[in-house]
Design an enzyme around this catalytic site. Structure first.
Site, PDB file in Angstrom:
ATOM      1  N   ASP A   1      38.133  53.314  44.021  1.00 20.00           N
ATOM      2  CA  ASP A   1      38.061  51.905  43.634  1.00 20.00           C
ATOM      3  C   ASP A   1      39.127  51.198  44.470  1.00 20.00           C
ATOM      4  O   ASP A   1      40.292  51.156  44.104  1.00 20.00           O
ATOM      5  CB  ASP A   1      38.309  51.734  42.134  1.00 20.00           C
ATOM      6  CG  ASP A   1      38.019  50.321  41.670  1.00 20.00           C
ATOM      7  OD1 ASP A   1      37.010  49.750  42.102  1.00 20.00           O
ATOM      8  OD2 ASP A   1      38.828  49.775  40.885  1.00 20.00           O
TER       9      ASP A   1
ATOM     10  N   CYS B   1      36.250  45.158  43.161  1.00 20.64           N
ATOM     11  CA  CYS B   1      35.943  43.990  42.335  1.00 20.64           C
ATOM     12  C   CYS B   1      35.914  42.714  43.185  1.00 20.64           C
ATOM     13  O   CYS B   1      36.488  41.694  42.817  1.00 20.64           O
ATOM     14  CB  CYS B   1      36.920  43.849  41.187  1.00 20.64           C
ATOM     15  SG  CYS B   1      38.658  43.743  41.669  1.00 20.64           S
TER      16      CYS B   1
END
Length: 457
Positions: A331, A384
């Site tokens: 991530d 994100c």
């Protein structure tokens, strides 16, 4: 005024910030707004309860909450506020009047959007202006402009919101280019609404939805529109029964499939939500992050959740484990443009140039992460960001960067609730305009991109 025994007159001392109720928090708000907008400093660090800005730390808990509300509102509606201020000026403010501009924005945010009496917002802004040598000569302007704003808000605010995109040009243009005008506008509209709070629960989502006052999303996340208490005071916090994690952020770890008994690396792991998911699923997790402070927070979170992982402080680009992993979750650090509902400072502290630099970093990180996976093992890349430069476009360029992995598309029906977010190529894309439910306050989720790969033999 008072008269001395010798007949002379003693003038009262001018009030200082600590003497005027409510003034310190407004002064702190204008100061921190300046640091965010002018110095492009993220708001989270400035309002950290342990290491935040001194102006923030000097406030009590109630004033800290008010300051955060003022700042997030002023940033969320920054363009609208600026337009309503500008239309009341006979001529633009001087280029060096940034302090005055921040005072006006702090006052306007309260008048237009917060439950603060107009008179209090105006009076405190005027007192603030008078007390600063840089703005004292504009005190009358502050008074007149904010009072005019209060009188006109009922008739002017709605039409101005309808006609305004509350985002800097670089950000609005990126969204339109990436998603088309209708969806871009829907994303920007969602950014104006405070995000709900999502919980990943260890067991019994329906039961926890009832206890927390929320409901269960199709993906299994428990969602609460507005908390009625601090997170740490909610049932189940001390017992480690759940953790706060946006519904979109909870998806990448699930894309690895069954990880029970497998060695899994969570790269860039802090603050640990995905590490917790993997540990709960029975994986032997190695949580890696370059930041000692962020890893300390991860360790505290795992301790509360009563979950375990091997914690390693290292830069991914130089990390060399003794044994390769069955699966790796990367991530990656990114522009965070998918989190604007929660962090409205992001469009004002980032730029297109930042996105380009981060995309280049991510490409190198994917290549490094791929080398940590056993042949045949899975790699998840996620972030994100809403910008395709950090997602879809980056993926198109990947074959030129590395031949270590091949796409492993996410299949429809593979994971509950995920199908609406799947692209034709088997990647995952969520935006704040997705997951439309009964009201804006319970709809949407963070902007996320995720892709899955297999390590080539």
């Amino acid at each position: 005024m008072t008269r001395r025994p010798n007949g002379t007159v003693r003038k009262p001392k001018p009030a200082v910030a600590s003497d005027v109720p409510g003034l310190p928090v407004r002064m702190a708000a204008a100061k921190l707004l300046s640091i965010v907008v002018d110095a492009r400093t993220p708001l989270d660090g400035l309002t950290d309860n342990d290491n935040g800005h001194p102006h923030y730390l000097a406030l009590d808990g109630r004033d800290r909450a008010l300051l955060r509300a003022i700042l997030t509102t002023a940033l969320r509606f920054r363009v609208t506020i600026g337009k309503l201020i500008s239309k009341r000026l006979e001529r633009p403010l001087p280029p060096n009047a940034s302090t005055l501009t921040h005072i006006l924005h702090v006052g306007a945010a309260q008048i237009l959007f917060l439950d603060v009496p107009d008179s209090a917002a105006v009076d405190l802004a005027v007192t603030h202006a008078k007390g600063d040598p840089r703005t004292a000569r504009f005190a009358a302007l502050v008074n007149g402009l904010l009072r005019s704003l209060a009188r006109g808000k009922e008739s002017e605010l709605g039409p101005m919101l309808d006609a305004t995109l509350d985002a800097p040009p670089w950000f609005a243009d990126m969204l339109v280019n990436a998603y088309g005008e209708p969806k871009a506008h829907a994303i920007l509209a969602a950014h104006r609404v405070e995000a709900p709070v999502d919980f990943t629960v260890k067991t019994d989502p329906e039961g926890w939805a009832g206890r927390l006052g929320g409901f269960v999303l199709p993906t299994g996340t428990v969602r609460v529109e507005k908390l009625q208490a601090n997170v740490s005071d909610l049932p189940g916090f001390a017992e480690g029964d759940w953790w706060v994690q946006d519904a979109a952020a909870a998806l990448p770890a699930r894309l690895l499939g069954d990880v029970a008994g497998r060695r899994v690396a969570d790269l860039c792991a802090a603050p640990g939500g995905k590490t917790a998911q993997l540990a709960l699923a029975g994986a032997d997790v190695t949580a890696l992050d370059v930041s000692r402070n962020r890893l300390a927070r991860l360790v505290r979170n795992l301790e509360r959740l009563r979950l375990t992982a091997t914690v390693v402080q290292s830069d991914l680009l130089s990390y060399a484990p003794d044994e390769l992993f069955d699966a790796v979750l990367l991530d990656a650090p990114c522009s965070s443009t998918g989190t604007v509902r929660r962090h409205p400072d992001v469009p004002w502290t980032k730029s297109a140039e930042d996105v380009a630099k981060l995309a280049a970093l991510q490409a190198g990180m994917i290549e490094a992460a791929a080398k940590l996976v056993k042949p045949g093992g899975r790699l998840i890349f996620s972030n994100c960001s809403l910008d395709p430069a950090e997602g879809e476009q980056l993926l198109r360029d990947l074959p030129a960067e590395s031949g270590d992995v091949s796409p492993d598309p996410i299949r429809p029906g593979e994971i509950a609730g995920v199908d609406p977010f799947l692209s034709e190529d088997g990647t995952l894309r969520t935006t704040p305009a997705d997951l439309q439910l009964a009201t804006p306050g319970i709809s949407g989720l963070d902007g996320f991109f995720a892709a899955r790969f297999r390590r080539n033999a």
